[in-house]
Design a protein around this motif. Structure first.
Motif, mmCIF file in Angstrom:
data_model
loop_
_atom_site.group_PDB
_atom_site.id
_atom_site.type_symbol
_atom_site.label_atom_id
_atom_site.label_comp_id
_atom_site.label_asym_id
_atom_site.label_seq_id
_atom_site.Cartn_x
_atom_site.Cartn_y
_atom_site.Cartn_z
ATOM 1 N N ALA A 192 41.738 22.003 41.501
ATOM 2 C CA ALA A 192 42.710 20.945 41.552
ATOM 3 C C ALA A 192 42.404 19.655 42.009
ATOM 4 O O ALA A 192 43.491 18.939 41.220
ATOM 5 C CB ALA A 192 44.450 21.203 42.592
ATOM 6 N N MET A 195 43.218 17.244 39.073
ATOM 7 C CA MET A 195 44.106 16.597 38.189
ATOM 8 C C MET A 195 44.876 17.354 36.814
ATOM 9 O O MET A 195 44.989 16.981 36.249
ATOM 10 C CB MET A 195 44.367 15.442 38.802
ATOM 11 C CG MET A 195 44.662 14.618 39.588
ATOM 12 S SD MET A 195 44.651 13.085 40.051
ATOM 13 C CE MET A 195 46.235 13.091 39.203
ATOM 14 N N ASP A 197 44.833 20.851 34.402
ATOM 15 C CA ASP A 197 45.478 22.475 34.436
ATOM 16 C C ASP A 197 44.628 23.192 34.560
ATOM 17 O O ASP A 197 43.008 23.214 33.859
ATOM 18 C CB ASP A 197 46.468 22.725 32.987
ATOM 19 C CG ASP A 197 46.508 23.963 33.018
ATOM 20 O OD1 ASP A 197 46.719 25.325 33.211
ATOM 21 O OD2 ASP A 197 47.866 23.760 31.586
ATOM 22 N N SER A 203 38.394 22.183 34.853
ATOM 23 C CA SER A 203 38.148 22.306 36.187
ATOM 24 C C SER A 203 37.553 23.280 37.447
ATOM 25 O O SER A 203 37.328 22.305 38.215
ATOM 26 C CB SER A 203 39.927 22.921 35.687
ATOM 27 O OG SER A 203 39.600 24.158 35.174
ATOM 28 N N GLU A 330 49.936 23.019 38.622
ATOM 29 C CA GLU A 330 49.906 22.309 37.767
ATOM 30 C C GLU A 330 49.918 22.604 36.423
ATOM 31 O O GLU A 330 49.822 21.353 35.366
ATOM 32 C CB GLU A 330 47.996 22.696 38.328
ATOM 33 C CG GLU A 330 47.646 22.201 39.820
ATOM 34 C CD GLU A 330 47.407 21.055 39.800
ATOM 35 O OE1 GLU A 330 46.829 19.961 39.743
ATOM 36 O OE2 GLU A 330 49.364 20.523 40.901
ATOM 37 N N TYR A 343 51.340 21.620 45.051
ATOM 38 C CA TYR A 343 49.418 21.903 45.278
ATOM 39 C C TYR A 343 49.283 20.483 45.954
ATOM 40 O O TYR A 343 50.148 19.321 45.110
ATOM 41 C CB TYR A 343 48.482 21.709 44.945
ATOM 42 C CG TYR A 343 47.924 21.253 44.806
ATOM 43 C CD1 TYR A 343 46.554 21.929 45.429
ATOM 44 C CD2 TYR A 343 46.648 19.807 44.662
ATOM 45 C CE1 TYR A 343 45.240 21.942 45.934
ATOM 46 C CE2 TYR A 343 45.672 19.734 44.814
ATOM 47 C CZ TYR A 343 44.979 20.481 45.826
ATOM 48 O OH TYR A 343 44.068 19.514 46.640
ATOM 49 N N CYS A 365 51.366 14.626 46.197
ATOM 50 C CA CYS A 365 51.199 15.909 45.424
ATOM 51 C C CYS A 365 50.548 15.351 43.149
ATOM 52 O O CYS A 365 51.187 13.669 43.567
ATOM 53 C CB CYS A 365 52.214 16.693 45.621
ATOM 54 S SG CYS A 365 53.691 15.674 44.183
ATOM 55 N N HIS A 366 50.172 15.860 42.719
ATOM 56 C CA HIS A 366 50.692 15.810 41.126
ATOM 57 C C HIS A 366 51.479 15.470 40.474
ATOM 58 O O HIS A 366 52.769 16.611 41.033
ATOM 59 C CB HIS A 366 49.780 16.260 40.673
ATOM 60 C CG HIS A 366 48.341 16.673 41.041
ATOM 61 N ND1 HIS A 366 47.638 17.421 41.034
ATOM 62 C CD2 HIS A 366 47.463 15.377 41.880
ATOM 63 C CE1 HIS A 366 46.221 17.399 41.287
ATOM 64 N NE2 HIS A 366 46.191 16.074 42.294
#
Length: 473
Positions: A192, A195, A197, A203, A330, A343, A365-366
């Motif tokens: 995560a 940043m 998905d 990822s 996310e 997250y 957090c995002h």
């Protein structure tokens, strides 16, 4: 005296470029629009007098792993390592802990011990040659064992192995490689950081690399604050005869008089600085920025009261629960929504560095790029979930949303601390498709920000690549 090179912007990439050019004998002028050098390496008293907070980066794994920073051998910078590299609390069960020792980490994962050693452990065992290859996705790699940066068959084999796992979405990788709630959650927390998905390709690669650095070099902090690292780079530049000036904003390249110009700026800023060829301008305009962040800094009257006391020794803490919870959070963010249970990436500097004036803490957090939503309550609720009574420890808090972050540093467009979306397409198309994206169409003008490969983090590789090309030219 007319400089040989002007570097615009004093983030880690700009600072590395300036020092490299100066060490090669060039007369260098460094210009910074802000009143302090550092970009994402600045520190300041955000909450109470005497409390030192990092405005941007705090954890410096990449600075220890990067060939650019390792080659500089800076003096006066001390890295402080927490007792526990990172922690991932879970509801109704012990937190998962990441230690420098991969076997000790694996022991805490039960049935997933072997999976951790076979994936993250194997990446860590590959060592600096693999990290250097991943940080130089477009070279230079050398052509034989006597050449710096040479890539041999063993490293190529390790890179292929890493790539087969790293290209996967983190959700797919976690479910294939790990069987326990703990193992899957730990990988999700690592991935995560990208940043992205977590259902997006590559990822998993971000999570694998970051986790492996915990074993290879640790996740240290700079003793006294990240500003110390920026100031050491400026001091090195000045010791080499370079000049460094703050409070000087460059709006147009025509303002500069030097055969070499290196720009630590975002593509959005770059577009306004000159009349670019139509094709290059269109490609810059297509560059995509990633999510923003909402950041909170706190001054506390004591340590965070974690339900699991083992978390107190961790420099970095990932909050968000299971793989499924983090992936949902996310995914919501990627779809332009705000998760009620985001997250949260939290850093407690006092776990490694007692010189910052007391118990300081930060977390973010995002959020969707440019979001105006105040996420303070959502972040603190996630902390309270694993540390009941946290709010009672708060003496003062300071918040920064995407607009505040961009005002602090124009490179953080819409609060995007990554310099642009870090997905598969823009992994190397940063900011354009090119074998040397650090070189612009204008002779002698180079781009070195996090919007160039290999992207975000304090590694200085964008500056290293831009300076290398400038010296070659």
């Amino acid at each position: 005296m007319r400089p040989d090179a002007v570097v615009v912007g004093s983030g880690p990439n700009g600072l590395v470029a300036a020092v490299m050019l100066a060490r090669a004998g060039r007369r260098v002028l460094l210009l910074e629009a802000a009143e302090r050098f550092g970009g994402g390496l600045r520190s300041g008293e955000l909450t109470l007098p005497g409390r030192v907070h990092d405005l941007g980066a705090t954890v410096m794994a990449m600075a220890l792993a990067s060939p650019a920073f390792r080659s500089l051998e800076l003096k006066g910078v001390e890295f402080a390592h927490p007792a526990v590299v990172a922690a991932h609390p879970l509801d109704d069960r012990p937190a998962v802990l990441v230690h420098r020792d991969p076997r000790r980490t694996a022991e805490g994962l039960g049935r997933d011990a072997g999976a951790w050693l076979a994936t993250v452990g194997a990446t860590a065992r590959a060592g600096f040659p693999l990290v250097e290859l991943l940080l130089k996705p477009l070279g230079p790699w050398g052509t034989g064992p006597s050449r710096p940066g040479w890539v041999g068959p063993r490293v190529l084999a390790q890179a292929v192995r890493f790539g087969l796992a790293g290209v996967l979405p983190a959700t797919t990788f976690a479910r294939r490689a790990f069987r326990t709630v703990e193992g899957r959650a730990l990988i999700a927390g690592m991935a995560a950081h990208s940043m992205l998905d977590l259902r997006s390709p590559i990822s998993a690669g971000y999570g694998l690399l970051l986790a492996s650095l915990a074993h290879l070099v640790g996740w240290p902090l700079v003793r006294g604050g990240s500003q110390v690292l920026a100031d050491a780079l400026v001091a090195e530049l000045r010791s080499l005869g370079g000049e460094a000036v703050t409070g000087h904003r460059v709006r147009r390249l025509a303002e500069l008089d030097a055969p070499t110009v290196v720009l630590d700026v975002s593509p959005r800023q770059l577009l306004t600085m000159a009349e670019w060829p139509a094709g290059y301008r269109r490609r810059l305009q297509r560059f995509r920025y990633g999510p923003g962040v909402f950041k909170v800094d706190w001054a506390l009257d004591g340590p965070v009261p974690w339900r699991d006391p083992a978390v107190a020794g961790a420099g970095t803490v990932h909050l968000g629960g299971t793989l499924e919870e983090i992936a949902l959070s996310e995914a919501e963010m990627a779809a332009g929504r705000h998760s009620p249970r985001p997250y949260v990436l939290l850093v407690q500097p006092y776990a490694a560095d007692p010189t910052r004036g007391g118990h300081t803490l930060w977390a973010y957090c995002h959020v969707p790029n440019g979001s105006p939503v105040d996420m303070t309550d959502a972040i603190e609720t996630q902390i309270e979930r694993y540390a009941p009574g946290f709010r009672d420890r708060v003496l003062a808090r300071h918040t920064m949303g995407p607009a505040d972050l961009e005002a602090l540093n124009p490179n953080l467009v819409g609060g995007d601390i990554g310099g642009g979306l870090a997905g598969l397409v823009q992994f190397v198309r940063r900011p354009v498709w090119s074998p040397a994206p650090w070189r612009t169409p204008l002779p002698g003008v180079f781009l070195c920000s996090a919007s160039t490969p290999p992207g975000a983090s304090v590694h200085g590789m964008g500056g290293w690549q831009a300076a290398r090309l400038a010296l070659r030219d």
